[in-house]
Enzyme design. Structure first.
Site, PDB file in Angstrom:
ATOM      1  N   GLY A 137       0.910  -1.236   0.101  1.00 31.18           N
ATOM      2  CA  GLY A 137      -0.048  -0.111   0.071  1.00 31.18           C
ATOM      3  C   GLY A 137       0.976   1.135   0.061  1.00 31.18           C
ATOM      4  O   GLY A 137       1.876   1.304  -0.715  1.00 31.18           O
ATOM      5  N   CYS A 138       0.413   2.176   0.963  1.00 32.68           N
ATOM      6  CA  CYS A 138       1.210   3.453   0.906  1.00 32.68           C
ATOM      7  C   CYS A 138       2.557   3.237   1.300  1.00 32.68           C
ATOM      8  O   CYS A 138       3.313   4.443   1.055  1.00 32.68           O
ATOM      9  CB  CYS A 138       0.401   4.433   1.921  1.00 32.68           C
ATOM     10  N   ALA A 139       2.924   2.150   2.325  1.00 33.88           N
ATOM     11  CA  ALA A 139       4.208   2.131   2.490  1.00 33.88           C
ATOM     12  C   ALA A 139       5.256   1.546   1.553  1.00 33.88           C
ATOM     13  O   ALA A 139       6.544   1.758   1.704  1.00 33.88           O
ATOM     14  CB  ALA A 139       4.393   0.905   3.752  1.00 33.88           C
TER      15      ALA A 139
END
Length: 397
Positions: A137-139
């Site tokens: 995801g955003c990581a």
């Protein structure tokens, strides 16, 4: 040491403002019991405008998961090449000089990855290594930087290309009325970004150390449910308190390398929402102004998932960059709950090292990483979860 060069970032031409989002929510969900809460959450995101890969009317329609995913592939192939070309030029390299492509995306699925299409169509060598990352995801933006760093440290002189392609609007689910999903409708935007990590030469952030941290037993705090209609965003009420867990991890990594996480010259941090930055600043004692690049990305583009860190870094370049030798932290936060953290310093190279057009040889066996290998992937202590985290109008990292 490897150097993270100036990113290239592009956003689609279609836009939606915060006011338009609020008006849509009032119209589409007039009878929803949690509408006042949702409107307040969207207001508090700080997002003024987002970019969409389709016109709004088509975004609001749902032709099915198959059609959505096909559009993801079509748009990725149409929009990635120009961004990659600019990132290569920013680094003073060509496609032939790249030894690894790290491709990150959580908003569509392709197998083989877009990396195979890129190698076949954009001039990369046939022996270019591929590393697609789809489930961070955003990581994943932070993870891409860290894996590129590791690769270039393991194979001195090698170059890596990072590509982040996020069309979050293709995950819009008109029939999912959960509060987390409704909030995501007013938070996420679309973008494509790319950056090169040079093994030698280059101007940008000299990558010196990196680490990861997982908040124990938090797998369901930020997640996708995969249903017939595609990806459904899930957001747990405990997410707003994640900096209680993650800020100590940033501080611990910095301390291992003789740094004070609260006294860095620049911060390139994934901003899932304003509270993430507020809490991180409070925990580390960092002035809000030092998060201005992340806040600008959130305000102008929304949460563009894995592309946030690259766009925030682009804004640091646009400002002229800090003084040579200035130190900083890069961090991406996402599902897991996961933090991917980098430590680096600003370097300016007057003359770029000459491009190579040959393969970087690989050793016959993996072997240890050269140099300060133990510094590249330090163990981070796990923190125990608080028994209860506050419920607030904050958003996911």
């Amino acid at each position: 040491m490897p150097v993270l060069c100036r990113p290239s970032v592009a956003v689609p031409e279609h836009t939606i403002t915060r006011q338009e989002t609020l008006d849509l929510a009032r119209t589409l969900h007039a009878g929803h019991a949690s509408l006042p809460l949702v409107l307040r959450l969207i207001e508090n995101t700080g997002v003024a405008k987002r970019h969409l890969v389709q016109p709004l009317a088509r975004t609001l329609a749902h032709p099915g998961f198959e059609a959505r995913n096909a559009l993801y592939a079509t748009e990725a192939k149409a929009r990635v090449p120009a961004v990659v070309d600019e990132a290569l030029r920013n680094a003073g390299l060509t496609a032939r000089d790249i030894d690894l492509i790290v491709y990150v995306s959580c908003t569509g699925f392709m197998m083989p990855s877009l990396t195979a299409w890129m190698i076949n169509n954009l001039g990369f060598r046939g022996d270019t290594r591929q590393l697609p990352i789809a489930q961070l995801g955003c990581a994943a933006g932070g993870a891409a930087i860290n894996r590129a760093h590791d690769f270039c440290a393991a194979y001195p002189g090698a170059n890596a290309l990072i590509v982040a392609c996020e069309f979050c609007s293709l995950c819009y689910q008109p029939d999912d009325l959960s509060v987390g999903n409704l909030l995501s409708n007013g938070l996420f935007g679309d973008a494509v970004a790319a950056a090169v990590v040079r093994g030698s030469g280059g101007t940008g952030i000299r990558l010196e150390a990196n680490g990861s941290h997982l908040v124990p037993h938090s797998e369901d705090w930020i997640a996708y449910q995969v249903r017939d209609t595609g990806f459904h965003f899930q957001l747990d009420r405990r997410v707003p308190g994640t900096m209680d867990q993650l800020a100590p991890a940033l501080a611990g990594l910095a301390a291992r390398h003789g740094r004070d996480a609260g006294r860095q010259d620049f911060y390139i941090v994934h901003a899932g929402g304003p509270r993430i930055l507020d809490d991180l600043g409070t925990h580390l004692g960092v002035a809000p102004e030092l998060f201005r690049f992340s806040r600008a990305t959130l305000t102008e583009y929304g949460n563009i998932a894995s592309a946030v860190v690259l766009d925030a870094l682009r804004r640091l370049f646009d400002e002229g960059g800090p003084r040579p030798g200035a130190t900083g932290i890069l961090a991406g936060f996402g599902p897991g709950i996961t933090a991917e953290i980098s430590l680096g310093s600003w370097t300016v190279t007057g003359a770029l090292a000459p491009p190579r057009h040959e393969t970087v040889p690989l050793p016959t066996s993996p072997g240890p990483l050269p140099g300060r290998a133990a510094d590249l992937l330090p163990d981070l202590p796990l923190e125990s979860l608080d028994s209860a985290l506050p419920t607030t109008a904050a958003v996911a990292p």
